[in-house]
Design an enzyme around this catalytic site. Structure first.
Site, short mmCIF file in Angstrom:
data_model
loop_
_atom_site.label_atom_id
_atom_site.label_comp_id
_atom_site.label_asym_id
_atom_site.label_seq_id
_atom_site.Cartn_x
_atom_site.Cartn_y
_atom_site.Cartn_z
CG LEU A 6 -1.75 -1.27 1.43
CD1 LEU A 6 -2.69 -1.09 2.62
CD2 LEU A 6 -2.53 -1.63 0.17
N GLY A 9 -1.11 6.52 0.22
CA GLY A 9 -1.46 7.50 1.26
C GLY A 9 -0.91 8.90 0.98
N GLY A 83 -8.86 4.68 2.87
CA GLY A 83 -8.50 3.68 3.86
C GLY A 83 -7.79 2.48 3.26
CB THR A 84 -5.54 0.06 4.89
OG1 THR A 84 -6.40 -0.06 6.04
CG2 THR A 84 -4.40 1.00 5.25
N GLY A 137 -3.15 -1.09 17.16
CA GLY A 137 -4.16 -2.14 17.04
C GLY A 137 -3.60 -3.30 17.85
CG ASN A 162 -1.99 -4.88 12.87
OD1 ASN A 162 -1.27 -5.63 12.23
ND2 ASN A 162 -2.95 -4.14 12.34
CG HIS A 310 30.40 27.82 3.31
ND1 HIS A 310 31.45 27.61 2.44
CD2 HIS A 310 29.33 28.13 2.53
CE1 HIS A 310 31.03 27.79 1.21
NE2 HIS A 310 29.75 28.11 1.23
P1 TTP Z 1 -1.47 5.71 6.99
O1 TTP Z 1 -0.12 5.89 7.60
O2 TTP Z 1 -2.63 5.49 7.86
O3 TTP Z 1 -1.79 6.94 6.03
P2 TTP Z 1 -0.81 7.85 5.21
O4 TTP Z 1 0.38 7.13 4.72
O5 TTP Z 1 -1.62 8.52 4.15
O6 TTP Z 1 -0.30 8.93 6.24
P3 TTP Z 1 -1.06 10.09 7.03
O7 TTP Z 1 -1.94 9.43 8.02
O8 TTP Z 1 0.09 10.81 7.62
O9 TTP Z 1 -1.79 10.96 6.04
O10 TTP Z 1 -1.43 4.53 5.94
C1 TTP Z 1 -0.88 3.26 6.16
C2 TTP Z 1 -0.44 2.70 4.83
O11 TTP Z 1 -1.52 2.52 3.95
C3 TTP Z 1 0.53 3.58 4.11
O12 TTP Z 1 1.47 2.75 3.47
C4 TTP Z 1 -0.33 4.30 3.09
C5 TTP Z 1 -1.40 3.31 2.79
N1 TTP Z 1 -2.72 3.87 2.49
C6 TTP Z 1 -3.26 3.72 1.22
O13 TTP Z 1 -2.62 3.14 0.32
N2 TTP Z 1 -4.51 4.22 0.98
C7 TTP Z 1 -5.25 4.84 1.93
O14 TTP Z 1 -6.38 5.24 1.65
C8 TTP Z 1 -4.66 5.01 3.24
C9 TTP Z 1 -5.43 5.73 4.32
C10 TTP Z 1 -3.42 4.50 3.47
#
Ligand code: TTP
Length: 395
Positions: A6, A9, A83-84, A137, A162, A310
């Protein structure tokens, strides 16, 4: 095993570093942050990588291409960062999720051996024992399998946090459309909860793991990965320089007379250090960066193309790309009241948990000569300071 990484983000908490470079591409030792997760997956035997990209996707695609370390790479675009679970669902919608699949966070550092165990024990989730699990988590277990996961509990059922790496059975593909959580995101942990209901999920404990969310964690990620490098001199090092500990000088880098380097230190291709500079660990001097006469750099990231030329001191700091520190710029990295240094994350001052932390300068920051920069200072991309200024407020 197919590994979905992922990397879509926005990286809002790591600003100002992500203002111009997406978080997955920020430097951690000799490669971008997300390459550590991809490499761990490949080292563990992944035969296909799916990168979920969104924010500033082009830079990620450019780095990994269609094949990376002889492993095919496909891309799924997540248009909104919802979201993830939504990110993994983007891979499903793109037709890239057949069979069992692993999910890794592109901003986490894993031990490759742990990911190998994760793949072997599918369905499984990585867990790390922490002293205070209340900010994570937390997994509960029953008879050696995972029986639940609860976010940031006041009363944690175990100390197993987690660690953001999952090996899912093929069936999980049908359960990706979970409702939004309290913070309004579709979370992969809710998919895990569903999997736990129907499968025996093994907790794979790991000794070391890191989530890189905020600027000082990028520094800590570099401390870890630079510390793991074995010394190697491929560049041009003067006989009148003194190097000790693990020091990597890449091909095309130059270390001039009078320089003292105490590893672990990584000096990347095209960088120049010296004459008469003092660089100590764990420090990254990025590609084409320059560190000049009478400059001391300690435990810092100096990104590609940055220049501290410098009479300067930089400690426990992160300098973005093409930052230029004027002569005599000095960073303070310790508070006189000895409290932990604070830093501004999403508009709020938060503790870094570090007694020593200097400044974070976004890409292209320029300081005037003799600027004094106070601990925990945040300079957004392109900010400037005037000659002789003491800067104790973010800008
Ligand atoms: P997060 O660390 O929760 O989100 P982020 O990387 O965007 O950072 P911030 O909260 O500072 O804005 O994400 C966890 C992982 O998941 C990270 O590798 C990014 C990825 N991610 C996505 O691919 N899509 C998403 O919608 C979100 C929320 C996260």
């Amino acid at each position: 095993m197919k590994a979905v990484v992922l990397a879509a983000g926005k990286g809002t908490r790591i600003r100002p570093l992500s203002e111009t470079v997406p978080k997955p591409m920020l430097p951690v030792a000799d490669r971008p942050l997300s390459a550590h997760a991809v490499d761990a997956a490949i080292d563990a035997g992944a035969d296909e990588i799916v990168l979920v990209v969104g924010y500033e996707a082009e830079a990620v695609r450019e780095h990994f291409g269609a094949t990376y370390r002889d492993v095919p790479v496909s891309y799924a675009v997540q248009t909104e960062q919802n979201g993830t679970a939504d990110a993994v669902n983007a891979a499903r919608k793109a037709g890239l999720l057949e069979g069992p699949f692993a999910v890794l966070n592109g901003d986490n550092l894993y031990e490759p051996a742990a990911i190998e165990r994760l793949f072997e024990r599918t369905p499984a989730v990585c867990a790390v024992a922490v002293d205070d699990p209340r900010n994570y988590g937390v997994l509960s277990t029953d008879d050696g399998t995972v029986s639940g996961i609860v976010e940031k509990p006041d009363e944690p059922p175990t100390n197993l946090a987690n660690a953001g790496a999952y090996a899912f059975p093929a069936k999980a593909r049908e359960w990706l459309e979970v409702p939004a959580s309290e913070r309004g995101e579709h979370e992969i942990t809710d998919v895990l909860s569903r999997v736990i209901e129907e499968f025996a999920v093994t907790p794979v404990t790991v000794d070391r793991w890191m989530d890189v969310g905020r600027p000082w964690e990028l520094l800590e990620a570099n401390e870890w990965k630079i510390g793991d490098l074995e010394g190697r001199i491929d560049g041009d090092v003067s006989d009148a320089a003194h190097l000790e500990g693990n020091v990597v000088v890449e091909d095309g880098a130059t270390v001039k007379p009078g320089v003292v380097i105490e590893g672990p230190v990584l000096i990347r291709s095209g960088a120049t250090v010296g004459p008469n500079a003092y660089v100590r660990g764990a420090t990254l001097i990025g590609e084409d960066a320059s560190v000049g006469n009478a400059v001391e750099i300690k435990n810092s990231v100096v990104s590609a193309g940055a220049a501290v030329n410098h009479l300067s001191y930089v400690g426990d700091s992160v300098l973005g790309r093409a930052v230029n520190f004027g002569a005599g710029t000095t960073v303070a990295n310790l508070r006189h009241d000895d409290d932990d240094v604070t830093f501004t994350v999403k508009g709020e001052r938060v503790s870094t948990g570090r007694r020593k932390f200097g400044v974070v300068a976004g890409d292209g920051v320029k300081t005037g000569i003799n600027s004094s920069l106070t601990p925990g200072l945040r300079l957004d991309a392109g900010a400037t300071t005037r000659p002789g200024e003491t800067v104790d407020r973010d800008r």
